[in-house]
Design a protein around this motif. Structure first.
Motif, PDB file in Angstrom:
ATOM      1  N   GLU A 577      11.844  -9.596 -14.541  1.00 25.89           N
ATOM      2  CA  GLU A 577      11.527 -10.758 -15.347  1.00 25.89           C
ATOM      3  C   GLU A 577      12.379 -11.977 -15.005  1.00 25.89           C
ATOM      4  OE1 GLU A 577      11.910  -9.530 -19.367  1.00 25.89           O
ATOM      5  OE2 GLU A 577      10.241  -8.114 -19.275  1.00 25.89           O
ATOM      6  N   ARG A 578      13.599 -11.776 -14.497  1.00 25.79           N
ATOM      7  CA  ARG A 578      14.507 -12.895 -14.264  1.00 25.79           C
ATOM      8  C   ARG A 578      14.666 -13.282 -12.799  1.00 25.79           C
ATOM      9  NH1 ARG A 578      18.016 -13.264 -18.781  1.00 25.79           N
ATOM     10  NH2 ARG A 578      16.666 -13.041 -20.596  1.00 25.79           N
ATOM     11  N   ALA A 579      14.423 -12.364 -11.890  1.00 26.36           N
ATOM     12  CA  ALA A 579      14.610 -12.698 -10.477  1.00 26.36           C
ATOM     13  C   ALA A 579      13.672 -13.833 -10.090  1.00 26.36           C
ATOM     14  CB  ALA A 579      14.346 -11.472  -9.600  1.00 26.36           C
ATOM     15  N   PRO A 580      14.185 -14.904  -9.472  1.00 24.13           N
ATOM     16  CA  PRO A 580      13.332 -16.040  -9.100  1.00 24.13           C
ATOM     17  C   PRO A 580      12.558 -15.788  -7.812  1.00 24.13           C
ATOM     18  CG  PRO A 580      15.605 -16.507  -8.544  1.00 24.13           C
ATOM     19  CD  PRO A 580      15.609 -15.162  -9.217  1.00 24.13           C
ATOM     20  N   PHE A 581      12.213 -14.538  -7.553  1.00 21.15           N
ATOM     21  CA  PHE A 581      11.352 -14.176  -6.431  1.00 21.15           C
ATOM     22  C   PHE A 581      10.609 -12.908  -6.837  1.00 21.15           C
ATOM     23  CE2 PHE A 581      15.613 -12.495  -5.758  1.00 21.15           C
ATOM     24  CZ  PHE A 581      15.387 -11.139  -5.589  1.00 21.15           C
ATOM     25  N   THR A 582       9.576 -12.586  -6.098  1.00 21.86           N
ATOM     26  CA  THR A 582       8.731 -11.450  -6.464  1.00 21.86           C
ATOM     27  C   THR A 582       9.489 -10.142  -6.335  1.00 21.86           C
ATOM     28  OG1 THR A 582       6.818 -12.660  -5.693  1.00 21.86           O
ATOM     29  CG2 THR A 582       6.550 -10.309  -6.008  1.00 21.86           C
ATOM     30  N   TRP A 583       9.405  -9.331  -7.381  1.00 25.66           N
ATOM     31  CA  TRP A 583      10.113  -8.049  -7.416  1.00 25.66           C
ATOM     32  C   TRP A 583       9.217  -6.892  -7.019  1.00 25.66           C
ATOM     33  CZ3 TRP A 583      14.768  -6.671  -6.887  1.00 25.66           C
ATOM     34  CH2 TRP A 583      15.240  -5.435  -7.334  1.00 25.66           C
ATOM     35  N   PHE A 584       7.895  -7.119  -6.864  1.00 28.08           N
ATOM     36  CA  PHE A 584       6.956  -6.024  -6.627  1.00 28.08           C
ATOM     37  C   PHE A 584       6.760  -5.755  -5.136  1.00 28.08           C
ATOM     38  CE2 PHE A 584       6.572  -5.869 -10.822  1.00 28.08           C
ATOM     39  CZ  PHE A 584       5.546  -6.519 -11.490  1.00 28.08           C
ATOM     40  N   ILE A 585       7.831  -5.677  -4.377  1.00 28.05           N
ATOM     41  CA  ILE A 585       7.702  -5.465  -2.950  1.00 28.05           C
ATOM     42  C   ILE A 585       8.801  -4.538  -2.456  1.00 28.05           C
ATOM     43  CG2 ILE A 585       6.470  -7.539  -2.210  1.00 28.05           C
ATOM     44  CD1 ILE A 585       9.014  -9.015  -2.061  1.00 28.05           C
ATOM     45  N   SER A 586       8.590  -3.967  -1.288  1.00 28.15           N
ATOM     46  CA  SER A 586       9.593  -3.100  -0.682  1.00 28.15           C
ATOM     47  C   SER A 586       9.485  -3.217   0.829  1.00 28.15           C
ATOM     48  CB  SER A 586       9.383  -1.643  -1.116  1.00 28.15           C
ATOM     49  OG  SER A 586       8.132  -1.178  -0.677  1.00 28.15           O
ATOM     50  N   ILE A 587      10.372  -2.519   1.525  1.00 31.16           N
ATOM     51  CA  ILE A 587      10.462  -2.670   2.981  1.00 31.16           C
ATOM     52  C   ILE A 587       9.413  -1.838   3.689  1.00 31.16           C
ATOM     53  CG2 ILE A 587      11.935  -2.262   4.989  1.00 31.16           C
ATOM     54  CD1 ILE A 587      14.318  -2.831   3.285  1.00 31.16           C
ATOM     55  N   THR A 588       8.835  -2.406   4.752  1.00 36.57           N
ATOM     56  CA  THR A 588       7.992  -1.677   5.678  1.00 36.57           C
ATOM     57  C   THR A 588       8.680  -1.684   7.033  1.00 36.57           C
ATOM     58  OG1 THR A 588       6.008  -2.400   4.545  1.00 36.57           O
ATOM     59  CG2 THR A 588       5.726  -1.544   6.761  1.00 36.57           C
ATOM     60  N   VAL A 589       8.794  -0.529   7.653  1.00 35.03           N
ATOM     61  CA  VAL A 589       9.475  -0.412   8.940  1.00 35.03           C
ATOM     62  C   VAL A 589       8.444  -0.134  10.012  1.00 35.03           C
ATOM     63  CG1 VAL A 589      11.284   0.750  10.223  1.00 35.03           C
ATOM     64  CG2 VAL A 589      11.441   0.571   7.742  1.00 35.03           C
ATOM     65  N   MET A 590       8.456  -0.922  11.066  1.00 38.06           N
ATOM     66  CA  MET A 590       7.562  -0.707  12.192  1.00 38.06           C
ATOM     67  C   MET A 590       8.386  -0.722  13.475  1.00 38.06           C
ATOM     68  SD  MET A 590       4.747  -0.418  10.624  1.00 38.06           S
ATOM     69  CE  MET A 590       3.593  -0.381  11.978  1.00 38.06           C
ATOM     70  N   PRO A 591       8.225   0.272  14.383  1.00 40.79           N
ATOM     71  CA  PRO A 591       8.971   0.280  15.641  1.00 40.79           C
ATOM     72  C   PRO A 591       8.511  -0.843  16.559  1.00 40.79           C
ATOM     73  CG  PRO A 591       7.340   2.028  15.621  1.00 40.79           C
ATOM     74  CD  PRO A 591       7.329   1.428  14.251  1.00 40.79           C
ATOM     75  N   ASP A 592       9.345  -1.126  17.579  1.00 40.51           N
ATOM     76  CA  ASP A 592       9.033  -2.269  18.428  1.00 40.51           C
ATOM     77  C   ASP A 592       7.810  -2.059  19.295  1.00 40.51           C
ATOM     78  OD1 ASP A 592      11.299  -1.694  21.208  1.00 40.51           O
ATOM     79  OD2 ASP A 592      10.202  -0.301  19.947  1.00 40.51           O
ATOM     80  N   ASN A 593       7.370  -0.807  19.497  1.00 41.38           N
ATOM     81  CA  ASN A 593       6.198  -0.569  20.318  1.00 41.38           C
ATOM     82  C   ASN A 593       4.963  -0.289  19.465  1.00 41.38           C
ATOM     83  OD1 ASN A 593       6.965   1.845  19.298  1.00 41.38           O
ATOM     84  ND2 ASN A 593       6.895   2.977  21.230  1.00 41.38           N
ATOM     85  N   ALA A 594       5.033  -0.632  18.188  1.00 44.26           N
ATOM     86  CA  ALA A 594       3.887  -0.407  17.321  1.00 44.26           C
ATOM     87  C   ALA A 594       2.781  -1.385  17.661  1.00 44.26           C
ATOM     88  CB  ALA A 594       4.291  -0.557  15.858  1.00 44.26           C
ATOM     89  N   ASN A 595       1.568  -1.017  17.291  1.00 42.78           N
ATOM     90  CA  ASN A 595       0.433  -1.880  17.564  1.00 42.78           C
ATOM     91  C   ASN A 595       0.234  -2.944  16.508  1.00 42.78           C
ATOM     92  OD1 ASN A 595      -0.315  -0.527  19.926  1.00 42.78           O
ATOM     93  ND2 ASN A 595      -1.406   1.050  18.762  1.00 42.78           N
ATOM     94  N   SER A 596       0.890  -2.783  15.363  1.00 43.96           N
ATOM     95  CA  SER A 596       0.687  -3.775  14.301  1.00 43.96           C
ATOM     96  C   SER A 596       1.872  -3.779  13.382  1.00 43.96           C
ATOM     97  CB  SER A 596      -0.586  -3.460  13.504  1.00 43.96           C
ATOM     98  OG  SER A 596      -0.452  -2.218  12.860  1.00 43.96           O
TER      99      SER A 596
END
Length: 631
Positions: A577-596
């Motif tokens: 409720e107080r964070a001045p940025f969106t809290w509904f997110i998390s990290i996605t990890v993709m390797p450097d040879n990924a296609n997307s």
């Protein structure tokens, strides 16, 4: 810019403790501690300070039992064994970059003549050290027999014979979790508590018992882990016992520190590089990209290139703390991207080690001083430090401590959609404010989407095609390309803000300007392209910290503070409720040879904008006034 909604935004629910009987007194800069934790340095100070204290973010703990397992995190990102294929790519890239440099012109239009690496190698291999003194002015850190820990710069000069384990709690911008000694989340939080608490006492002269009268500002990465942020806020409010806490993203703080209302922020640190587009105090979630390379990778690459040219100091070991300091000094003094400096250059450096004679070497260097920092634009050269990953953000999986998290909103959407399909009337009169917010968001989404209510997250994600690790210029192009509108893309291309200490090389702004000007699509080319590397003649390493200090003192930011009593009562819900940025997110990890690379879904983008419009609307009007404060 905040989106125009078809429905009136619903105010965030308020708590009695936050609105009844609590008077919001003006925030005093002298009573606010700004904390910007990094992989290599911790920058900390009062909001009223001109510059922060910069302390190596490391702790050494004494091994309590004889024969205990010894552990020492490498100060520099360690080099790895490179497979033959990667070695071939590295060498081809190095040769290609060298040829490009030879074909470039100086600012006066002169040709840069190629440098003979054989001559440099032949000279350097014959160099002998010159003894300048019988001993140098460096000494090992004196440790009391009963001393349990050492922090900061003293750790770098800790005698290897001392029975201490050395821990760097943050690596590559994230908690340094591993299976060895001190690699658990509990251990890392304990290390952070000791480091931050000791720095507050030693450098800010604030007793820990008085922190109940102080507020803390925490600068968090743009690509953050929600659980780690939650635990860090708990550390500040419940373990260090600050009276209140304010958190914000690095990129937004950087724009505040630079006095800019919008910019594509490129934050180059010691071990990571983050690109994010910021407009009116809002960091657009879908534009955030984090690459796993930084200043440490340049240092390792430069040492590798020096060895190819016959580096005379054969005993140099980057894993040793004293040798690391020398390599850092060599990189800072020798590396550049200034095309006006060419040919074979003679340079001298000194070897300073405690209890050993002071030595001096004279070596010759060529274009390797340019090739190393150009690894930022050709990250294939960084294969020396292992496989790199790219991080983006996506929807979080929810939080068991928050009963009204994003999973709750998704469930209420599907239930409401089902009721509408069956001809029923959804009852919303008894739903709380969070449910109403989620319903309004998700109903809007349903109005424009005729698919079934059970659409999965993967079916609504956007993809960013990427067959290799992005260079800094490519990351900027890709990040801006993910902006919502053409007007926003033009604005971002017109202002590139470079902060952090990883790209402090002479001539970098000219090189980056030339690289970008050739790649910007014609549709988005404006009248100007500003590459800002030293905003307001400020050290780019403290721009983010300075912006956080300015932001925390704004009167309109008071409603975004999380107080200790609120946190103890409501927990992580206060961040939502107080964070001045969106809290509904998390990290996605993709390797450097990924296609997307996976980025936020359309539903997440809409949720982002509504949350940000509600939480930060009062901050955006102060960008103009901040310009005068910074200047």
């Amino acid at each position: 810019m905040a989106p125009i909604l078809n429905r009136k935004p619903i105010a965030a629910p308020s708590h009695p403790e936050a609105s009844v009987g609590v008077r919001l007194n003006p925030i005093q800069a002298t009573a606010t501690v700004v904390i910007h934790p990094g992989s290599m340095f911790l920058r900390i100070g009062r909001a009223s300070d001109t510059i922060p204290q910069a302390i190596p973010h490391v702790i050494a703990r004494r091994r309590k039992t004889v024969g205990a397992v010894a552990h020492e995190d490498s100060t520099l990102i360690p080099a790895v064994d490179v497979d033959p294929e990667a070695q071939k790519v590295m060498e081809e890239t190095r040769v290609s970059v060298t040829r490009v440099l030879s074909s470039c012109l100086t600012s006066e239009g002169q040709h840069r003549h190629p440098v003979s690496s054989e001559k440099i190698q032949e000279y350097n291999q014959g160099v002998k050290p010159k003894i300048l003194a019988g001993s140098c002015d460096l000494h090992w850190t004196k440790v009391d027999p009963n001393q349990e820990f050492v922090i900061g710069e003293e750790v770098l000069y800790l005698n290897p014979s001392e029975k201490f384990n050395v821990h760097w709690p943050i690596r590559r911008g994230r908690f340094n979790l591993h299976s060895g000694v001190g690699g658990t989340l509990t251990s890392i939080l304990s290390d952070l508590e000791v480091i931050w608490g000791s720095c507050i006492q030693q450098y800010l002269d604030i007793p820990l018992k008085d922190l109940k009268h102080y507020g803390a500002v925490l600068v968090v990465p743009d690509i953050y882990d929600r659980h780690h942020v939650k635990e860090t806020v708990n550390l500040l409010l419940n373990r260090l016992c600050f009276s209140r806490c304010f958190i914000h993203l690095e990129s937004v703080c950087a724009t505040f520190g630079a006095g800019l209302s919008y910019a594509c922020v490129v934050d180059v640190g010691d071990q990571k590089t983050v690109v994010s587009c910021v407009e009116d105090g809002i960091s657009h979630t879908e534009t955030r990209l984090c690459m796993e390379y930084g200043g440490s990778d340049v240092t390792q690459l430069f040492h590798f290139l020096l060895k190819k040219c016959g580096f005379p100091w054969k005993d140099c070991n980057p894993s040793h703390r004293i040798d690391f300091l020398l390599l850092q000094e060599l990189k800072e003094n020798l590396c550049h991207i200034n095309l006006d400096i060419f040919g074979i250059q003679e340079r001298a450096f000194q070897i300073k080690q405690p209890e050993l004679p002071l030595l001096q070497y004279k070596i010759k260097v060529g274009d390797d001083c340019l090739v190393a920092p150009l690894g930022y634009f050709h990250p294939e050269l960084f294969a020396l430090t292992g496989t790199k990953k790219v991080y983006t953000l996506q929807r979080s999986r929810g939080d068991p401590e928050d009963p009204h998290d994003e999973d709750y909103l998704v469930l209420t959407q599907r239930r409401g959609a089902k009721d509408m399909t069956d001809g029923g009337q959804a009852e919303i009169g008894t739903q709380n404010e969070d449910s109403q917010l989620g319903s309004s968001l998700l109903d809007d989404e349903m109005d424009t989407n005729e698919t079934a209510p059970s659409v999965t997250l993967q079916e609504t994600e956007r993809e960013l095609q990427c067959d290799q690790l992005l260079g800094v210029d490519q990351a900027i192009i890709q990040s801006i390309d993910l902006c919502d509108s053409d007007d926003l893309k033009r604005k971002m291309f017109s202002c590139i803000l470079v902060v952090g200490g990883g790209l402090l090389f002479s001539g970098v702004e000219t090189w980056l300007y030339n690289r970008l000007s050739m790649q910007i699509p014609i549709l988005y080319r404006g009248d100007q392209l500003d590459i800002i590397t030293q905003p307001k003649d400020m050290d780019p390493r403290i721009t983010t910290w300075k912006g956080a200090a300015i932001m925390s003192c704004l009167d309109t930011a008071q409603e975004l503070w999380i107080r200790q009593g609120e946190w103890q009562r409501f927990g992580v819900r206060m961040l939502r409720e107080r964070a001045p940025f969106t809290w509904f997110i998390s990290i996605t990890v993709m390797p450097d040879n990924a296609n997307s690379l996976i980025t936020s879904s359309r539903t997440d983008n809409l949720m982002d904008k509504v949350n940000l419009a509600t939480n930060i609307s009062q901050l955006t009007g102060h960008i103009v006034s901040i310009k005068s404060v910074v200047s």
